[in-house]
Structures are given as C-alpha cells and as structure tokens.
Write an enzyme that holds these catalytic residues in place. Structure first.
Site, PDB file in Angstrom:
ATOM      1  N   CYS A 127       0.827  -1.220   0.000  1.00 56.29           N
ATOM      2  CA  CYS A 127       0.000   0.000   0.000  1.00 56.29           C
ATOM      3  C   CYS A 127       0.858   1.266   0.000  1.00 56.29           C
ATOM      4  O   CYS A 127       0.579   2.206  -0.759  1.00 56.29           O
ATOM      5  CB  CYS A 127      -0.938   0.009   1.203  1.00 56.29           C
ATOM      6  SG  CYS A 127      -2.284  -1.173   1.071  1.00 56.29           S
ATOM      7  N   HIS A 130       2.385   1.704  -3.448  1.00 53.20           N
ATOM      8  CA  HIS A 130       1.333   2.057  -4.404  1.00 53.20           C
ATOM      9  C   HIS A 130       0.952   3.533  -4.269  1.00 53.20           C
ATOM     10  O   HIS A 130       0.878   4.264  -5.264  1.00 53.20           O
ATOM     11  CB  HIS A 130       0.116   1.156  -4.137  1.00 53.20           C
ATOM     12  CG  HIS A 130      -1.077   1.447  -4.972  1.00 53.20           C
ATOM     13  ND1 HIS A 130      -1.418   0.675  -6.053  1.00 53.20           N
ATOM     14  CD2 HIS A 130      -2.027   2.408  -4.876  1.00 53.20           C
ATOM     15  CE1 HIS A 130      -2.531   1.156  -6.592  1.00 53.20           C
ATOM     16  NE2 HIS A 130      -2.924   2.215  -5.891  1.00 53.20           N
ATOM     17  N   GLU A 131       0.709   3.979  -3.041  1.00 50.30           N
ATOM     18  CA  GLU A 131       0.264   5.356  -2.819  1.00 50.30           C
ATOM     19  C   GLU A 131       1.391   6.362  -3.044  1.00 50.30           C
ATOM     20  O   GLU A 131       1.156   7.452  -3.577  1.00 50.30           O
ATOM     21  CB  GLU A 131      -0.340   5.527  -1.428  1.00 50.30           C
ATOM     22  CG  GLU A 131      -1.524   4.612  -1.120  1.00 50.30           C
ATOM     23  CD  GLU A 131      -2.682   4.655  -2.105  1.00 50.30           C
ATOM     24  OE1 GLU A 131      -2.725   5.539  -2.996  1.00 50.30           O
ATOM     25  OE2 GLU A 131      -3.556   3.793  -2.009  1.00 50.30           O
ATOM     26  N   ILE A 132       2.615   6.029  -2.681  1.00 57.60           N
ATOM     27  CA  ILE A 132       3.744   6.931  -2.937  1.00 57.60           C
ATOM     28  C   ILE A 132       3.978   7.058  -4.438  1.00 57.60           C
ATOM     29  O   ILE A 132       4.245   8.160  -4.939  1.00 57.60           O
ATOM     30  CB  ILE A 132       5.006   6.478  -2.171  1.00 57.60           C
ATOM     31  CG1 ILE A 132       4.790   6.690  -0.658  1.00 57.60           C
ATOM     32  CG2 ILE A 132       6.245   7.227  -2.664  1.00 57.60           C
ATOM     33  CD1 ILE A 132       5.836   6.054   0.231  1.00 57.60           C
ATOM     34  N   LEU A 135       1.575   9.609  -5.560  1.00 58.79           N
ATOM     35  CA  LEU A 135       2.047  10.965  -5.232  1.00 58.79           C
ATOM     36  C   LEU A 135       3.099  11.454  -6.225  1.00 58.79           C
ATOM     37  O   LEU A 135       3.201  12.647  -6.499  1.00 58.79           O
ATOM     38  CB  LEU A 135       2.635  11.004  -3.826  1.00 58.79           C
ATOM     39  CG  LEU A 135       1.681  10.746  -2.663  1.00 58.79           C
ATOM     40  CD1 LEU A 135       2.458  10.769  -1.354  1.00 58.79           C
ATOM     41  CD2 LEU A 135       0.539  11.739  -2.643  1.00 58.79           C
TER      42      LEU A 135
END
Length: 163
Positions: A127, A130-132, A135
């Site tokens: 997670c 994935h989220e970085i 960004l």
C-alpha cells in the site's frame, strides 16, 4: 467532513506529481478518510481527488482506524519482492498483480509536522509503495507490461460502458 469526487482513469491528474502540503491539512485528511471509506478502498491520496498534495491515508482491513502520512517516501527497501493484486479507487472494478518490495521503511510527517518512520511489510508495504507512486505521478497500471496494461484498460472500458 465530506466525501469528495474521485478522479477516474484516464484523467491526467492521476499522472501529475503531487506537491508538498502547505495548509488545511486536517480538513483534507478528514475528507480523504470519508472518500476512501465511501469508495470503498484501503488507500487514497490527495491526487485521487484532484488535490495535488502529498497526503496519504491507509487503512488495512485489520486496522481500527486510518493512518495518515504527510510527505511520505520510501527510504529503504528489501531486495526480496512480493506480488500482490492491486487496484485503485480511480479505476474501480479491475485489479492486476504487481511486484513490489516485500519490506520497506517509510519516512513521513504526521499531521503536526513531526518526522516519523514506519517499518512495513506485506500488504502495508504494498500500500505504501502504491500510494507513494501515485504521489509521484506514477499510476499503478504503469507497473504492468504494456500488454497487461492494454488488456486491463480494455477490461475497465467494458466495465464502464456496462454501468
């Protein structure tokens, strides 16, 4: 608190690099939490709702409450890799296996601006990465081979036409 509209694929904002957060952090965090729960999802970023700010919310199914990460970055990653099915609140209904580092260390700030570190493995490590990526303007589908990405986009298009 408000549920905000989620930007959907192929909106170019999903490939834009998020800026450092500078104001109104608590309000945005509350809105991201509400939006993630409504989607539903286990992770969301500012860019997912069209706000180019480096704020991540993650709430794994086993977590009692969401965790918030401001200006997060991976500072160390294991050489061991794992594959995990990934998807996105911005591309609902489709998933594909992505290879990621099995263990990472994340540096981030909390809502008060204090520097923090988190060791993550398994789903939490996936997670974070994935989220970085989001960004940094890297939508998760770009981790796929071109063939797999093209098939996934076609599958997503069929789903959207059917709904």
């Amino acid at each position: 608190m408000a549920v905000r509209p989620i930007i959907t694929f192929p909106n170019p904002l999903l490939r834009a690099v998020a800026e450092l957060f500078d104001s109104d952090l608590h309000s945005l965090a509350d809105d991201l939490i509400d939006t993630m729960h409504a989607a539903p999802g286990i992770g969301i970023t500012g860019p997912h709702i069209g706000i180019l700010r480096r704020l991540v919310v993650i709430q794994l199914p086993s977590a009692a409450k969401p965790a918030l990460y401001v200006n997060s970055s991976v500072i160390q990653a294991s050489t061991e890799m794992i594959r995990h099915a990934e998807g996105s609140v911005s591309m609902p209904g489709v998933t594909e296996d992505i290879e990621r580092h099995a263990r990472i260390i994340v540096r981030y700030q909390d809502l008060d601006g204090n520097e923090q570190f988190e060791n993550a493995d398994g789903l939490l490590a996936v997670c974070h990465q994935h989220e970085i990526d989001q960004l940094d303007g890297l939508f998760w589908t770009h981790r796929l081979t071109r063939l797999k990405r093209d098939r996934l986009v076609k599958r997503y298009g069929k789903l959207m036409r059917a709904s």
